[in-house]
Design an enzyme around this catalytic site. Structure first.
Site, PDB file in Angstrom:
ATOM      1  N   ASP A  68      -8.538  15.189  13.863  1.00 55.93           N
ATOM      2  CA  ASP A  68      -8.999  14.645  12.587  1.00 55.93           C
ATOM      3  C   ASP A  68      -8.457  13.236  12.423  1.00 55.93           C
ATOM      4  O   ASP A  68      -7.397  12.902  12.967  1.00 55.93           O
ATOM      5  CB  ASP A  68      -8.525  15.521  11.418  1.00 55.93           C
ATOM      6  N   ASP A  85      -9.946   8.832  15.117  1.00 61.02           N
ATOM      7  CA  ASP A  85     -11.099   8.346  14.367  1.00 61.02           C
ATOM      8  C   ASP A  85     -12.274   8.354  15.327  1.00 61.02           C
ATOM      9  O   ASP A  85     -12.302   7.573  16.290  1.00 61.02           O
ATOM     10  CB  ASP A  85     -10.825   6.926  13.862  1.00 61.02           C
ATOM     11  N   TYR A  97     -27.203   8.331   4.980  1.00 59.94           N
ATOM     12  CA  TYR A  97     -26.735   9.649   5.406  1.00 59.94           C
ATOM     13  C   TYR A  97     -27.848  10.398   6.146  1.00 59.94           C
ATOM     14  O   TYR A  97     -27.624  10.956   7.225  1.00 59.94           O
ATOM     15  CB  TYR A  97     -26.262  10.452   4.202  1.00 59.94           C
ATOM     16  N   LYS A 118     -27.746  11.488  10.202  1.00 58.33           N
ATOM     17  CA  LYS A 118     -27.823  12.874  10.659  1.00 58.33           C
ATOM     18  C   LYS A 118     -29.081  13.127  11.487  1.00 58.33           C
ATOM     19  O   LYS A 118     -29.049  13.870  12.477  1.00 58.33           O
ATOM     20  CB  LYS A 118     -27.761  13.823   9.466  1.00 58.33           C
ATOM     21  N   THR A 152     -17.285  22.491   0.800  1.00 56.10           N
ATOM     22  CA  THR A 152     -16.249  21.747   1.497  1.00 56.10           C
ATOM     23  C   THR A 152     -15.642  20.728   0.533  1.00 56.10           C
ATOM     24  O   THR A 152     -16.089  20.575  -0.606  1.00 56.10           O
ATOM     25  CB  THR A 152     -16.845  21.002   2.702  1.00 56.10           C
TER      26      THR A 152
END
Length: 264
Positions: A42, A64, A172, A176, A207
């Site tokens: 992470d 990263d 976004y 994706k 989440t």
């Protein structure tokens, strides 16, 4: 309470990006519970460490995914320490809280969202660097390790937003959709070397990212006619299915996991 330990991934080495929270953390826990030795990766090092400490034989790496050198070093470290890598689940990703606020404000005011004209270059680049470039970096590093051994499974975490694109959320959706196409193209190449690549495309999931979604926008995703928000564990279970032998004939699949909100 820990996960009940079973043996579906016994003796395998797994690396999970975005493992400090949400779907990535749930996936790391599920893999460890099913016998894998897991590297929790992470950008938030302390979060990765916290998850790794929960796992039997867990390891943590601060990475990263937008930085290719960091990704390459992480994969090299796994192989240096354990000699192999069998499973990769790439769950790292980012959203854009500012754009979400603009969309929510428009919903409350009962007007169309106006985001694209206001969207700055840095906001666009940040989402693309993590969600799309990061997926490329992880897939490339995985193939460099797995292809010479002629075995391995990679699962990328996409989004149902790539299909049912949200008005006012172009960066976004594009990131994706690009990640889906990237994964499918790599899948068709990688299978010749014994490496399977597949994608799970979640809908709304509980989440930390979802917790930051404005209330008005969350209400827009709610629909009593379909299942509520998924849990991270439910999406993790799909990722593990794709990574396991039961999915041996799935190559380049994009499994839509949105609770029935739409089909493709």
């Amino acid at each position: 309470m820990g996960e009940e330990r079973t043996g579906r991934f016994e003796g395998q080495v797994a690396l999970v990006t975005g493992a400090g929270s949400g779907i990535g953390a749930a996936t790391a826990r599920r893999l460890a519970a099913q016998g894998a030795e897991v590297f929790a990766v992470d950008v938030d090092g302390p979060s990765a460490e916290a998850v790794a400490k929960e796992l039997a034989g867990g390891h943590a790496l601060t990475v990263d995914v937008a930085e290719p050198t960091q990704v390459d070093r992480a994969f090299e470290e796994v192989v240096r320490r354990l000699g192999r890598l069998d499973v990769v689940v790439h769950a790292a990703g980012v959203d854009d809280p500012a754009a979400k606020e603009w969309i929510a404000e428009a919903l409350v005011a009962d007007r169309p969202p106006e985001v694209t004209a206001r969207l700055g270059d840095e906001a666009w680049k940040r989402v693309m660097r993590v969600n799309l470039d990061g997926t490329f970096h992880v897939l490339r590093a995985a193939l460099r390790v797995m292809a010479p051994r002629r075995r391995g499974a990679v699962v990328t975490v996409g989004s149902s937003s790539a299909f049912d694109t949200q008005a006012g959320y172009p960066h976004y959706a594009a990131s994706k959709a690009g990640a889906h196409a990237l994964s499918q193209s790599v899948a068709k190449e990688a299978i010749a070397f014994g490496v399977r690549v597949n994608t799970v495309a979640p809908g709304p999931t509980e989440t930390g990212m979802a917790a930051r979604t404005p209330t008005a926008l969350r209400r827009g995703f709610a629909d009593p006619r379909v299942r509520p928000y998924a849990t991270p564990e439910e999406i993790a279970d799909i990722a593990l299915f794709l990574a396991g032998e039961a999915a041996a004939n799935l190559v380049g699949a994009v499994l839509l996991a949105n609770g029935g909100r739409f089909t493709t």
